[in-house]
Design a protein around this motif. Structure first.
Motif, PDB file in Angstrom:
ATOM      1  N   HIS A 197     -15.260  -6.388  -0.593  1.00  0.00           N
ATOM      2  CA  HIS A 197     -14.440  -5.546   0.285  1.00  0.00           C
ATOM      3  C   HIS A 197     -13.130  -5.144  -0.393  1.00  0.00           C
ATOM      4  O   HIS A 197     -12.685  -3.993  -0.282  1.00  0.00           O
ATOM      5  CB  HIS A 197     -14.155  -6.251   1.614  1.00  0.00           C
ATOM      6  CG  HIS A 197     -15.276  -6.142   2.584  1.00  0.00           C
ATOM      7  ND1 HIS A 197     -15.565  -4.988   3.265  1.00  0.00           N
ATOM      8  CD2 HIS A 197     -16.206  -7.045   2.976  1.00  0.00           C
ATOM      9  CE1 HIS A 197     -16.604  -5.173   4.054  1.00  0.00           C
ATOM     10  NE2 HIS A 197     -17.021  -6.426   3.890  1.00  0.00           N
ATOM     11  N   THR A 198     -12.527  -6.070  -1.107  1.00  0.00           N
ATOM     12  CA  THR A 198     -11.271  -5.767  -1.791  1.00  0.00           C
ATOM     13  C   THR A 198     -11.484  -4.726  -2.887  1.00  0.00           C
ATOM     14  O   THR A 198     -10.691  -3.791  -3.014  1.00  0.00           O
ATOM     15  CB  THR A 198     -10.644  -7.054  -2.361  1.00  0.00           C
ATOM     16  OG1 THR A 198     -10.369  -7.948  -1.271  1.00  0.00           O
ATOM     17  CG2 THR A 198      -9.359  -6.760  -3.112  1.00  0.00           C
ATOM     18  N   ASN A 240     -11.876  -1.397  -1.225  1.00  0.00           N
ATOM     19  CA  ASN A 240     -10.575  -0.893  -0.785  1.00  0.00           C
ATOM     20  C   ASN A 240      -9.762  -0.356  -1.950  1.00  0.00           C
ATOM     21  O   ASN A 240      -9.118   0.691  -1.841  1.00  0.00           O
ATOM     22  CB  ASN A 240      -9.797  -1.980  -0.045  1.00  0.00           C
ATOM     23  CG  ASN A 240     -10.394  -2.285   1.313  1.00  0.00           C
ATOM     24  OD1 ASN A 240     -11.234  -1.543   1.821  1.00  0.00           O
ATOM     25  ND2 ASN A 240      -9.963  -3.387   1.892  1.00  0.00           N
ATOM     26  N   TRP A 246     -10.350   3.198  -3.098  1.00  0.00           N
ATOM     27  CA  TRP A 246      -9.750   4.290  -2.322  1.00  0.00           C
ATOM     28  C   TRP A 246      -8.248   4.443  -2.568  1.00  0.00           C
ATOM     29  O   TRP A 246      -7.614   5.330  -2.020  1.00  0.00           O
ATOM     30  CB  TRP A 246     -10.020   4.089  -0.830  1.00  0.00           C
ATOM     31  CG  TRP A 246     -11.429   4.400  -0.448  1.00  0.00           C
ATOM     32  CD1 TRP A 246     -12.146   5.499  -0.811  1.00  0.00           C
ATOM     33  CD2 TRP A 246     -12.290   3.617   0.357  1.00  0.00           C
ATOM     34  NE1 TRP A 246     -13.409   5.444  -0.286  1.00  0.00           N
ATOM     35  CE2 TRP A 246     -13.531   4.293   0.453  1.00  0.00           C
ATOM     36  CE3 TRP A 246     -12.145   2.398   1.015  1.00  0.00           C
ATOM     37  CZ2 TRP A 246     -14.608   3.807   1.174  1.00  0.00           C
ATOM     38  CZ3 TRP A 246     -13.222   1.915   1.738  1.00  0.00           C
ATOM     39  CH2 TRP A 246     -14.436   2.609   1.804  1.00  0.00           C
ATOM     40  N   PHE A 263      -4.612  -7.173   4.941  1.00  0.00           N
ATOM     41  CA  PHE A 263      -5.510  -6.140   5.460  1.00  0.00           C
ATOM     42  C   PHE A 263      -6.631  -6.744   6.295  1.00  0.00           C
ATOM     43  O   PHE A 263      -7.045  -6.182   7.301  1.00  0.00           O
ATOM     44  CB  PHE A 263      -6.072  -5.313   4.296  1.00  0.00           C
ATOM     45  CG  PHE A 263      -6.732  -4.039   4.722  1.00  0.00           C
ATOM     46  CD1 PHE A 263      -5.974  -2.926   5.024  1.00  0.00           C
ATOM     47  CD2 PHE A 263      -8.105  -3.952   4.811  1.00  0.00           C
ATOM     48  CE1 PHE A 263      -6.576  -1.734   5.417  1.00  0.00           C
ATOM     49  CE2 PHE A 263      -8.720  -2.772   5.211  1.00  0.00           C
ATOM     50  CZ  PHE A 263      -7.951  -1.658   5.513  1.00  0.00           C
ATOM     51  N   TYR A 264      -7.145  -7.904   5.877  1.00  0.00           N
ATOM     52  CA  TYR A 264      -8.221  -8.595   6.604  1.00  0.00           C
ATOM     53  C   TYR A 264      -7.777  -9.942   7.170  1.00  0.00           C
ATOM     54  O   TYR A 264      -8.612 -10.747   7.578  1.00  0.00           O
ATOM     55  CB  TYR A 264      -9.434  -8.814   5.701  1.00  0.00           C
ATOM     56  CG  TYR A 264     -10.126  -7.549   5.285  1.00  0.00           C
ATOM     57  CD1 TYR A 264     -10.760  -6.726   6.217  1.00  0.00           C
ATOM     58  CD2 TYR A 264     -10.166  -7.172   3.947  1.00  0.00           C
ATOM     59  CE1 TYR A 264     -11.401  -5.563   5.827  1.00  0.00           C
ATOM     60  CE2 TYR A 264     -10.816  -6.014   3.555  1.00  0.00           C
ATOM     61  CZ  TYR A 264     -11.421  -5.217   4.499  1.00  0.00           C
ATOM     62  OH  TYR A 264     -12.069  -4.063   4.114  1.00  0.00           O
ATOM     63  N   VAL A 300     -12.894   5.915   7.232  1.00  0.00           N
ATOM     64  CA  VAL A 300     -12.525   4.630   6.613  1.00  0.00           C
ATOM     65  C   VAL A 300     -11.649   4.770   5.370  1.00  0.00           C
ATOM     66  O   VAL A 300     -10.652   4.053   5.249  1.00  0.00           O
ATOM     67  CB  VAL A 300     -13.783   3.772   6.339  1.00  0.00           C
ATOM     68  CG1 VAL A 300     -13.471   2.599   5.429  1.00  0.00           C
ATOM     69  CG2 VAL A 300     -14.364   3.285   7.652  1.00  0.00           C
ATOM     70  N   GLN A 330      -8.136   5.489   6.531  1.00  0.00           N
ATOM     71  CA  GLN A 330      -7.610   4.335   7.270  1.00  0.00           C
ATOM     72  C   GLN A 330      -7.247   3.207   6.307  1.00  0.00           C
ATOM     73  O   GLN A 330      -6.229   2.522   6.496  1.00  0.00           O
ATOM     74  CB  GLN A 330      -8.643   3.842   8.290  1.00  0.00           C
ATOM     75  CG  GLN A 330      -8.862   4.794   9.435  1.00  0.00           C
ATOM     76  CD  GLN A 330     -10.074   4.408  10.277  1.00  0.00           C
ATOM     77  OE1 GLN A 330     -10.948   3.656   9.843  1.00  0.00           O
ATOM     78  NE2 GLN A 330     -10.132   4.949  11.495  1.00  0.00           N
ATOM     79  N   THR A 331      -8.066   3.035   5.299  1.00  0.00           N
ATOM     80  CA  THR A 331      -7.799   1.984   4.309  1.00  0.00           C
ATOM     81  C   THR A 331      -6.537   2.298   3.529  1.00  0.00           C
ATOM     82  O   THR A 331      -5.661   1.428   3.379  1.00  0.00           O
ATOM     83  CB  THR A 331      -8.997   1.819   3.357  1.00  0.00           C
ATOM     84  OG1 THR A 331     -10.155   1.498   4.130  1.00  0.00           O
ATOM     85  CG2 THR A 331      -8.741   0.737   2.326  1.00  0.00           C
ATOM     86  N   ARG A 332      -6.424   3.520   3.022  1.00  0.00           N
ATOM     87  CA  ARG A 332      -5.208   3.902   2.280  1.00  0.00           C
ATOM     88  C   ARG A 332      -3.967   3.723   3.157  1.00  0.00           C
ATOM     89  O   ARG A 332      -2.961   3.170   2.710  1.00  0.00           O
ATOM     90  CB  ARG A 332      -5.316   5.348   1.789  1.00  0.00           C
ATOM     91  CG  ARG A 332      -6.130   5.509   0.522  1.00  0.00           C
ATOM     92  CD  ARG A 332      -6.032   6.911  -0.051  1.00  0.00           C
ATOM     93  NE  ARG A 332      -6.660   7.906   0.818  1.00  0.00           N
ATOM     94  CZ  ARG A 332      -7.952   8.210   0.793  1.00  0.00           C
ATOM     95  NH1 ARG A 332      -8.762   7.585  -0.039  1.00  0.00           N
ATOM     96  NH2 ARG A 332      -8.433   9.123   1.607  1.00  0.00           N
TER      97      ARG A 332
END
Length: 159
Positions: A10-11, A14, A17, A32-33, A146, A149-151
């Protein structure tokens, strides 16, 4: 597999992006998580040693992808976190069974060992055939909001 593999994948996604010239600190990635920063940092350092991430120290420091997403396979990440050892280890217990032969190579003849080895080879081949770019593309197709949203989320939690 341990939870570190999930966290690392996941990292990495992320970070795919985030602008290439921007390093993201461990604290930001962990927040973030809602992950423990020290434990996530351990996983990130393993990814650096494997050449998947690069790290920069200092006030503008943090982590970024060291290679393009198309050059990072899921197996690369799994191996960096879990190590290269096989998931199943045949200890040749058939040697101790009634009728077992001390000189026999049961790893080569045991049906259970062969089945497990074949399953692992299939699993590794599948993971080696999927890249971070493949995952990124699928997420972008299925969940187009996504990446933004991630950025935004990583930008807001940057320390």
């Amino acid at each position: 597999m341990g939870e570190g593999v999930e966290w690392a994948l996941h990292t990495c996604l992320n970070l795919a992006w985030v602008d290439n010239d921007r390093a993201v600190p461990t604290a930001t990635l962990a927040a973030f998580y809602d992950l423990p920063p020290a434990y996530l940092n351990k996983q990130l350092q393993a990814l650096v040693r494997a050449g998947i991430l690069s790290s920069t120290s200092g006030p503008r420091g943090g982590f970024r992808l060291a290679r393009r997403p198309a050059q990072i396979t899921v197996l690369d990440v799994v191996t960096a976190i879990e190590g290269p050892q096989e998931a199943f280890e045949c200890t040749e217990i058939l040697r101790q069974a009634p009728g077992g032969e001390q000189g026999a190579d049961y790893r080569a003849t045991c049906v259970i060992s062969q089945t497990m080895r074949q399953a692992e080879l299939t699993w590794r081949r599948e993971l080696a055939g999927r890249t971070l770019a493949d995952i990124k593309s699928t997420v972008e197709e299925r969940f187009p909001a996504v990446p933004g949203q991630t950025r935004n989320g990583l930008g807001k939690t940057r320390t």
